[in-house]
Design a protein around this motif. Sequence first.
Motif, mmCIF file in Angstrom:
data_model
loop_
_atom_site.group_PDB
_atom_site.id
_atom_site.type_symbol
_atom_site.label_atom_id
_atom_site.label_comp_id
_atom_site.label_asym_id
_atom_site.label_seq_id
_atom_site.Cartn_x
_atom_site.Cartn_y
_atom_site.Cartn_z
ATOM 1 N N THR A 1 -11.481 4.743 7.969
ATOM 2 C CA THR A 1 -11.996 5.647 6.949
ATOM 3 C C THR A 1 -11.539 5.241 5.548
ATOM 4 O O THR A 1 -12.288 5.386 4.588
ATOM 5 C CB THR A 1 -11.552 7.093 7.247
ATOM 6 O OG1 THR A 1 -10.113 7.130 7.363
ATOM 7 C CG2 THR A 1 -12.164 7.596 8.539
ATOM 8 N N ARG A 2 -10.310 4.728 5.415
ATOM 9 C CA ARG A 2 -9.832 4.330 4.089
ATOM 10 C C ARG A 2 -10.579 3.108 3.575
ATOM 11 O O ARG A 2 -10.909 3.012 2.386
ATOM 12 C CB ARG A 2 -8.329 4.058 4.133
ATOM 13 C CG ARG A 2 -7.511 5.316 4.364
ATOM 14 C CD ARG A 2 -6.027 5.052 4.205
ATOM 15 N NE ARG A 2 -5.243 6.259 4.391
ATOM 16 C CZ ARG A 2 -3.927 6.343 4.219
ATOM 17 N NH1 ARG A 2 -3.263 5.261 3.870
ATOM 18 N NH2 ARG A 2 -3.292 7.470 4.393
ATOM 19 N N THR A 3 -10.858 2.168 4.460
ATOM 20 C CA THR A 3 -11.636 1.002 4.040
ATOM 21 C C THR A 3 -13.041 1.434 3.631
ATOM 22 O O THR A 3 -13.571 0.967 2.611
ATOM 23 C CB THR A 3 -11.700 -0.033 5.177
ATOM 24 O OG1 THR A 3 -10.371 -0.453 5.507
ATOM 25 C CG2 THR A 3 -12.516 -1.247 4.757
ATOM 26 N N GLN B 1 -10.666 -6.199 2.935
ATOM 27 C CA GLN B 1 -9.551 -5.340 2.541
ATOM 28 C C GLN B 1 -8.715 -5.978 1.448
ATOM 29 O O GLN B 1 -8.271 -5.307 0.519
ATOM 30 C CB GLN B 1 -8.693 -5.026 3.779
ATOM 31 C CG GLN B 1 -9.387 -4.094 4.769
ATOM 32 C CD GLN B 1 -8.678 -4.023 6.114
ATOM 33 O OE1 GLN B 1 -8.067 -4.999 6.559
ATOM 34 N NE2 GLN B 1 -8.763 -2.882 6.778
ATOM 35 N N LEU C 1 -5.224 -1.485 0.224
ATOM 36 C CA LEU C 1 -5.437 -1.138 1.621
ATOM 37 C C LEU C 1 -4.488 -1.934 2.500
ATOM 38 O O LEU C 1 -4.100 -3.052 2.146
ATOM 39 C CB LEU C 1 -6.881 -1.450 2.037
ATOM 40 C CG LEU C 1 -8.001 -0.666 1.351
ATOM 41 C CD1 LEU C 1 -9.349 -1.317 1.645
ATOM 42 C CD2 LEU C 1 -7.996 0.780 1.818
ATOM 43 N N LEU D 1 -2.502 7.774 0.428
ATOM 44 C CA LEU D 1 -3.514 8.429 -0.374
ATOM 45 C C LEU D 1 -3.174 9.914 -0.453
ATOM 46 O O LEU D 1 -2.651 10.514 0.478
ATOM 47 C CB LEU D 1 -4.894 8.245 0.263
ATOM 48 C CG LEU D 1 -5.413 6.812 0.296
ATOM 49 C CD1 LEU D 1 -6.725 6.761 1.089
ATOM 50 C CD2 LEU D 1 -5.641 6.285 -1.109
ATOM 51 N N THR E 1 -4.099 4.238 -5.323
ATOM 52 C CA THR E 1 -3.438 3.182 -4.572
ATOM 53 C C THR E 1 -3.119 2.064 -5.544
ATOM 54 O O THR E 1 -3.557 2.069 -6.701
ATOM 55 C CB THR E 1 -4.331 2.633 -3.444
ATOM 56 O OG1 THR E 1 -5.544 2.142 -4.024
ATOM 57 C CG2 THR E 1 -4.670 3.717 -2.436
ATOM 58 N N ALA F 1 -13.921 4.319 2.458
ATOM 59 C CA ALA F 1 -13.823 5.022 1.175
ATOM 60 C C ALA F 1 -13.676 4.029 0.025
ATOM 61 O O ALA F 1 -14.284 4.202 -1.041
ATOM 62 C CB ALA F 1 -12.651 5.990 1.201
ATOM 63 N N ALA F 2 -12.872 2.983 0.240
ATOM 64 C CA ALA F 2 -12.696 1.976 -0.805
ATOM 65 C C ALA F 2 -14.001 1.227 -1.072
ATOM 66 O O ALA F 2 -14.309 0.885 -2.223
ATOM 67 C CB ALA F 2 -11.598 0.998 -0.401
ATOM 68 N N ARG G 1 -5.955 10.779 -6.396
ATOM 69 C CA ARG G 1 -5.774 9.894 -5.252
ATOM 70 C C ARG G 1 -5.712 8.464 -5.791
ATOM 71 O O ARG G 1 -6.669 7.969 -6.368
ATOM 72 C CB ARG G 1 -6.946 10.029 -4.284
ATOM 73 C CG ARG G 1 -7.136 11.429 -3.742
ATOM 74 C CD ARG G 1 -8.475 11.580 -3.021
ATOM 75 N NE ARG G 1 -8.537 10.723 -1.843
ATOM 76 C CZ ARG G 1 -9.517 9.857 -1.620
ATOM 77 N NH1 ARG G 1 -10.482 9.706 -2.485
ATOM 78 N NH2 ARG G 1 -9.526 9.136 -0.512
ATOM 79 N N THR H 1 0.824 -1.196 0.000
ATOM 80 C CA THR H 1 0.000 0.000 0.000
ATOM 81 C C THR H 1 0.856 1.242 0.000
ATOM 82 O O THR H 1 2.001 1.247 0.437
ATOM 83 C CB THR H 1 -0.934 0.032 1.226
ATOM 84 O OG1 THR H 1 -0.121 -0.012 2.410
ATOM 85 C CG2 THR H 1 -1.867 -1.150 1.224
#
Length: 488
Positions: free
Chosen positions: A384-386, A370, A376, A20, A80, A388-389, A78, A17
Motif C-alpha cells: 500500500t505504501r508503494t 521503490q 520507501l 508514515l 518520508t 501511495a507513493a 505525512r 525510511t
Amino acid sequence: MTFAARALGALSIPVLTVPLFAATADAATIPKPPTKQLPSGLDVAPPYEPQRICDPTPKPGVVAFAQLVQGYYAATSRTTYGISRNCNSGLTEHSEGRALDWMLSVNDPTQKAIADSVTAWLSAPDAQGRPGAMARRFGIMYIIWNHRMWRVYDPSRGWAAYTGSVPHTDHIHFSFSWDGAYKRTSWWTGKALTTVDLGPGTGTLPPPPPPPPASTPTGYPTLARGSSGPDVALGQKVVGATPDGEFGPLTESAVRTWQGSHAVAVTGVLDQPTWARMVALGLVPSRTGATPTNTRQLSTTKVVAKPLVSRRAPTAWKPAQTPPRTRPSGTTGGAAAGAATAARTATAYDSLLSTTLRQGSRGAAVRTLQRALGGLAVDGVYGTRTAAAVSVFQRTHHQRATGIADRAVWQALRTRDFPLSGYYTTVLRQGSRGPAVVALQRSLGVTPDGVFGPRTHAAVVALQGRAHLARNGVVGSATWQAVEAAAR
C-alpha cells in the motif's frame, strides 16, 4: 547536488525510511520552526564541498536533522525522507551519505507550507543580520526547493532560480558539509564551529575508506547473488539486467544466459572467466592493462562457485567510464560493438517500459521503482505504501493517480532522471548546430544559441575535467551522462 537524476535517484541504494503519519492539518496550523538555546557565536560558513569518495552510509548529522524536522511536523503532515544513493549515480553528496531529500510536495497545501517555512527559517538572517544562520548551525551547504536554490557559501545570491532537470517540487534537497554531516555544528554541540573540515583524510575526520583490492586476475571482484555496488551495475549493463547495483535472482538469470551464449562456464556468478570474457570483447574496460585472450571454458566443466560477496564496502569513487571501443574482427565483433553501445546508452528504466506493476507485484523491478520514488523500504514488495507513493508521483507529473506503475510512470522517471538520454548517441563538437546543441548549452549554463562555438567548447572541456573524462571537447555518450549528472 545531482540523481541520476534528482537527489532521489533511480539508482539509489535503499533509503533510510521512517513511519508514515496519518494526521493532516490545514496550512494555517503549521507550527513555527523548532527552537533551542544556542550560543551567541555562529558557525563559520562552509565552502562548497563536492563528492570525492564513495561512502553512502547515512551520516549522523543528516539522520539527526531528518528525524528532527520529520518528527517535529509529524502531527501536521505525512512525510518520508531518503539519504543514500549508490556511487554510479553521478556527482552527488547522496553517495557520501550527506544529502537529504525530504518528501514534501508543492501540490499539498500543508506540505508546501511546511517546506516554505523550513527553508525560510534556515536561510533567513538572524537578529544580528547574519545570513543563513540556522543553516550554518546545522552545517547545511545548500538547499533546493520548488525551482529555487539557496547557497550558504554564496548568500548574496539569495534564492536564485534553479533550472536543473528536476524542479524539486516533490521534495526539498539539503546537502550538508562534512562538519554538518558529523554533527559538529552548534545546533548539536552548543558551541560555534570555527574551522572547516573538508572531509575524510583532510582534517580530524576518519580517513576515507580504502578502495577494494584489485588482486584478482581481471581487477574485478567476484560477485554473486547478494552483492551490490557499482561493479554489479557495470556487469548488469553488459548482461542486459536492470543496472540497479543489486545482484538479485533476475541478475543471476541474466548472467547465466549471457555466459551460455558467450562460451563461458554457466555459473550465474560474475566470476573471473566472465569478467575476462567481457574485457576481451571490449564490453568493460581492462583494469590490469592487458586483454585476456584465453577465456574459453568447456561448458561441461563443473564449477563450484564460492563467491566473494561485496556488502557495499565504501570505495574511492570515480564517475563511470565509457568502455573502450575495442571491436573484434568478424561478425562477433559487430555484435559486441552493438552490445557495448547499448550498454553505454541505456538507462535504468529502458528495460522496464513494458513492465506494469501494481499491489501484489514482487521482485527486482519493484525494488527499482521503490528506489526511484524514495522514502520507501526497498523490499521488492508492492504494498500500500508503494502504491501511495506511485499515486503521489503520478499527480506530480500530471498523470491519473492510479497507484499502478505503468509505461507512463517509467517514462516519467526516465525523463526525470535521465533528461538527456535521447542524445546519448549524438556526437557534438565545435561547429555542430541544432537542437542537441541547445539542450547541451542549457545544461551547461551557456547561452543556448544552438551553435557549438568556443564558449560551449570551453564549458564542455571544464565539465570533462571535473568528471575525469578526456578533455577533448567532444560530446559523446560519456560526456552527455556527465553533463546530465552535473545538471542534477
